[in-house]
Write a protein that holds these residues in place. Structure first.
Motif, PDB file in Angstrom:
ATOM      1  N   ARG A  55       0.857  -1.192   0.000  1.00 13.77           N
ATOM      2  CA  ARG A  55       0.000   0.000   0.000  1.00 13.77           C
ATOM      3  C   ARG A  55       0.891   1.240   0.000  1.00 13.77           C
ATOM      4  NH1 ARG A  55      -5.490   0.134   0.583  1.00 13.77           N
ATOM      5  NH2 ARG A  55      -5.354   1.654   2.212  1.00 13.77           N
ATOM      6  N   ILE A  56       0.401   2.309  -0.594  1.00 16.36           N
ATOM      7  CA  ILE A  56       1.096   3.602  -0.591  1.00 16.36           C
ATOM      8  C   ILE A  56       0.848   4.224   0.780  1.00 16.36           C
ATOM      9  CG2 ILE A  56       1.166   5.900  -1.633  1.00 16.36           C
ATOM     10  CD1 ILE A  56       0.082   4.493  -4.217  1.00 16.36           C
ATOM     11  N   GLN A  57       1.899   4.604   1.467  1.00 19.42           N
ATOM     12  CA  GLN A  57       1.760   5.068   2.844  1.00 19.42           C
ATOM     13  C   GLN A  57       1.717   6.580   2.999  1.00 19.42           C
ATOM     14  OE1 GLN A  57       0.986   2.937   5.290  1.00 19.42           O
ATOM     15  NE2 GLN A  57       0.996   1.442   3.637  1.00 19.42           N
ATOM     16  N   CYS A  58       1.890   7.325   1.928  1.00 20.63           N
ATOM     17  CA  CYS A  58       1.834   8.783   2.026  1.00 20.63           C
ATOM     18  C   CYS A  58       0.530   9.290   1.401  1.00 20.63           C
ATOM     19  CB  CYS A  58       3.031   9.421   1.334  1.00 20.63           C
ATOM     20  SG  CYS A  58       3.124   9.067  -0.428  1.00 20.63           S
ATOM     21  N   ARG A  59       0.205  10.527   1.679  1.00 21.46           N
ATOM     22  CA  ARG A  59      -0.967  11.156   1.087  1.00 21.46           C
ATOM     23  C   ARG A  59      -0.795  11.185  -0.437  1.00 21.46           C
ATOM     24  NH1 ARG A  59      -2.667  17.243   2.593  1.00 21.46           N
ATOM     25  NH2 ARG A  59      -2.272  16.412   4.648  1.00 21.46           N
ATOM     26  N   ALA A  60      -1.874  10.898  -1.161  1.00 23.64           N
ATOM     27  CA  ALA A  60      -1.798  10.844  -2.617  1.00 23.64           C
ATOM     28  C   ALA A  60      -2.818  11.799  -3.239  1.00 23.64           C
ATOM     29  CB  ALA A  60      -2.053   9.421  -3.104  1.00 23.64           C
ATOM     30  N   LEU A  61      -2.401  12.481  -4.297  1.00 28.43           N
ATOM     31  CA  LEU A  61      -3.281  13.360  -5.057  1.00 28.43           C
ATOM     32  C   LEU A  61      -3.527  12.714  -6.410  1.00 28.43           C
ATOM     33  CD1 LEU A  61      -4.729  16.097  -5.512  1.00 28.43           C
ATOM     34  CD2 LEU A  61      -2.543  16.939  -6.424  1.00 28.43           C
ATOM     35  N   ILE A  62      -4.787  12.521  -6.749  1.00 24.96           N
ATOM     36  CA  ILE A  62      -5.173  11.917  -8.015  1.00 24.96           C
ATOM     37  C   ILE A  62      -5.923  12.970  -8.826  1.00 24.96           C
ATOM     38  CG2 ILE A  62      -6.397  10.007  -9.108  1.00 24.96           C
ATOM     39  CD1 ILE A  62      -4.101   9.218  -7.113  1.00 24.96           C
ATOM     40  N   LEU A  63      -5.398  13.314  -9.988  1.00 22.14           N
ATOM     41  CA  LEU A  63      -6.031  14.287 -10.873  1.00 22.14           C
ATOM     42  C   LEU A  63      -6.265  13.623 -12.226  1.00 22.14           C
ATOM     43  CD1 LEU A  63      -3.694  17.300 -10.045  1.00 22.14           C
ATOM     44  CD2 LEU A  63      -5.986  16.880  -9.136  1.00 22.14           C
ATOM     45  N   TRP A  64      -7.364  13.981 -12.881  1.00 20.79           N
ATOM     46  CA  TRP A  64      -7.672  13.395 -14.176  1.00 20.79           C
ATOM     47  C   TRP A  64      -8.454  14.385 -15.029  1.00 20.79           C
ATOM     48  CZ3 TRP A  64      -9.939  12.224  -9.600  1.00 20.79           C
ATOM     49  CH2 TRP A  64     -11.311  12.390  -9.505  1.00 20.79           C
ATOM     50  N   SER A  65      -8.556  14.067 -16.295  1.00 22.62           N
ATOM     51  CA  SER A  65      -9.265  14.905 -17.253  1.00 22.62           C
ATOM     52  C   SER A  65     -10.760  14.636 -17.207  1.00 22.62           C
ATOM     53  CB  SER A  65      -8.750  14.592 -18.659  1.00 22.62           C
ATOM     54  OG  SER A  65      -9.640  15.112 -19.609  1.00 22.62           O
ATOM     55  N   LEU A  66     -11.543  15.694 -17.183  1.00 20.60           N
ATOM     56  CA  LEU A  66     -13.001  15.544 -17.226  1.00 20.60           C
ATOM     57  C   LEU A  66     -13.518  15.316 -18.645  1.00 20.60           C
ATOM     58  CD1 LEU A  66     -14.113  18.281 -14.679  1.00 20.60           C
ATOM     59  CD2 LEU A  66     -14.119  15.791 -14.362  1.00 20.60           C
ATOM     60  N   ARG A  67     -12.716  15.674 -19.648  1.00 21.04           N
ATOM     61  CA  ARG A  67     -13.152  15.502 -21.035  1.00 21.04           C
ATOM     62  C   ARG A  67     -12.447  14.326 -21.701  1.00 21.04           C
ATOM     63  NH1 ARG A  67     -11.815  20.646 -23.551  1.00 21.04           N
ATOM     64  NH2 ARG A  67     -11.273  21.658 -21.603  1.00 21.04           N
ATOM     65  N   GLN A  82      -8.044   1.887  -2.838  1.00 22.33           N
ATOM     66  CA  GLN A  82      -7.659   0.484  -2.664  1.00 22.33           C
ATOM     67  C   GLN A  82      -6.155   0.360  -2.438  1.00 22.33           C
ATOM     68  OE1 GLN A  82      -9.127  -1.907  -5.966  1.00 22.33           O
ATOM     69  NE2 GLN A  82     -10.846  -0.502  -6.191  1.00 22.33           N
ATOM     70  N   TRP A  83      -5.408   1.380  -2.837  1.00 18.00           N
ATOM     71  CA  TRP A  83      -3.947   1.356  -2.762  1.00 18.00           C
ATOM     72  C   TRP A  83      -3.383   2.225  -1.650  1.00 18.00           C
ATOM     73  CZ3 TRP A  83      -0.912  -1.880  -5.378  1.00 18.00           C
ATOM     74  CH2 TRP A  83      -1.428  -2.491  -6.507  1.00 18.00           C
ATOM     75  N   ALA A  84      -4.128   3.234  -1.226  1.00 19.76           N
ATOM     76  CA  ALA A  84      -3.582   4.196  -0.260  1.00 19.76           C
ATOM     77  C   ALA A  84      -4.684   4.644   0.695  1.00 19.76           C
ATOM     78  CB  ALA A  84      -3.005   5.401  -0.987  1.00 19.76           C
ATOM     79  N   PRO A  85      -4.365   4.814   1.977  1.00 21.40           N
ATOM     80  CA  PRO A  85      -5.382   5.211   2.951  1.00 21.40           C
ATOM     81  C   PRO A  85      -5.768   6.693   2.890  1.00 21.40           C
ATOM     82  CG  PRO A  85      -3.268   4.919   4.035  1.00 21.40           C
ATOM     83  CD  PRO A  85      -3.085   4.506   2.609  1.00 21.40           C
ATOM     84  N   ASP A  86      -4.890   7.553   2.360  1.00 20.75           N
ATOM     85  CA  ASP A  86      -5.150   8.996   2.358  1.00 20.75           C
ATOM     86  C   ASP A  86      -5.084   9.519   0.928  1.00 20.75           C
ATOM     87  OD1 ASP A  86      -5.435  11.674   2.892  1.00 20.75           O
ATOM     88  OD2 ASP A  86      -3.679  11.831   4.180  1.00 20.75           O
ATOM     89  N   VAL A  87      -6.229   9.460   0.237  1.00 19.16           N
ATOM     90  CA  VAL A  87      -6.304   9.859  -1.170  1.00 19.16           C
ATOM     91  C   VAL A  87      -7.271  11.009  -1.316  1.00 19.16           C
ATOM     92  CG1 VAL A  87      -6.932   9.119  -3.497  1.00 19.16           C
ATOM     93  CG2 VAL A  87      -5.846   7.511  -1.937  1.00 19.16           C
ATOM     94  N   ARG A  88      -6.894  11.980  -2.101  1.00 18.43           N
ATOM     95  CA  ARG A  88      -7.780  13.084  -2.463  1.00 18.43           C
ATOM     96  C   ARG A  88      -7.579  13.367  -3.933  1.00 18.43           C
ATOM     97  NH1 ARG A  88      -6.168  16.130   2.097  1.00 18.43           N
ATOM     98  NH2 ARG A  88      -5.967  14.017   2.801  1.00 18.43           N
ATOM     99  N   GLY A  89      -8.508  14.046  -4.549  1.00 14.68           N
ATOM    100  CA  GLY A  89      -8.347  14.368  -5.949  1.00 14.68           C
ATOM    101  C   GLY A  89      -9.639  14.843  -6.573  1.00 14.68           C
ATOM    102  N   HIS A  90      -9.536  15.221  -7.833  1.00 19.37           N
ATOM    103  CA  HIS A  90     -10.685  15.718  -8.576  1.00 19.37           C
ATOM    104  C   HIS A  90     -10.328  15.770 -10.052  1.00 19.37           C
ATOM    105  CE1 HIS A  90      -8.693  19.615  -9.151  1.00 19.37           C
ATOM    106  NE2 HIS A  90      -8.229  19.414  -7.928  1.00 19.37           N
ATOM    107  N   GLY A  91     -11.374  15.860 -10.863  1.00 17.04           N
ATOM    108  CA  GLY A  91     -11.168  16.018 -12.291  1.00 17.04           C
ATOM    109  C   GLY A  91     -10.849  17.464 -12.632  1.00 17.04           C
TER     110      GLY A  91
END
Length: 141
Positions: free
Chosen positions: A38-50, A66-75
């Motif tokens: 598992r990823i043990q640090c905070r993770a930022l997930i960004l993706w394209s909305l289009r 599923q991979w990390a306990p502290d995930v945040r993000g947005h499109g």
């Protein structure tokens, strides 16, 4: 100024990245899942909305939890090339994320000043990573 996808070397690198995603990256992911990594640090997930990422796979933040306990993000409102199509939105998201890390992170590792950092070593990709008991990572090439 040419966009990255208009430069032959960039296109070649992009295709090699896609190829790796279908071969060695996939095997490494399966090995990590089997080992319970598992990823043990905070993770930022960004993706394209289009783009079709969410249509194909669902909520990216939910997937990464599923991979990390502290995930945040947005499109981000962009097409496939987010960095080129929405650089201000991307930079703003990254700046906010890293500012939040700075607020939560001590100014120096808790083991600084000791003679030795108690570590365990692992190989992640092609890099060796030494992780201190306190959670700080030291990477070597």
């Amino acid at each position: 100024m040419a966009f990255g996808h208009e430069k032959p070397d960039v296109v070649r690198a992009m295709l090699e990245d896609y190829r790796a995603g279908l071969t060695i990256d996939r095997r490494h992911e399966e090995d990590d899942r089997a080992a319970g990594t598992r990823i043990q640090c905070r993770a930022l997930i960004l993706w394209s909305l289009r783009d079709d990422l969410e249509d194909l796979y669902g909520d990216p933040v939910k997937i990464w939890r599923q991979w990390a306990p502290d995930v945040r993000g947005h499109g981000i409102d962009a097409g496939h090339h987010v960095a080129e199509e929405a650089p201000e939105a991307l930079a703003s998201s990254l700046a906010s994320f890293f500012a939040g890390l700075r607020e939560r992170t001590p100014s120096r590792p808790p083991h600084q000043g000791r003679r030795r950092c108690p570590r365990r070593r692992r190989i992640i990709g092609s890099r060796q990573v030494a992780t201190c008991r306190e959670g700080w990572s030291l990477r070597s090439p």
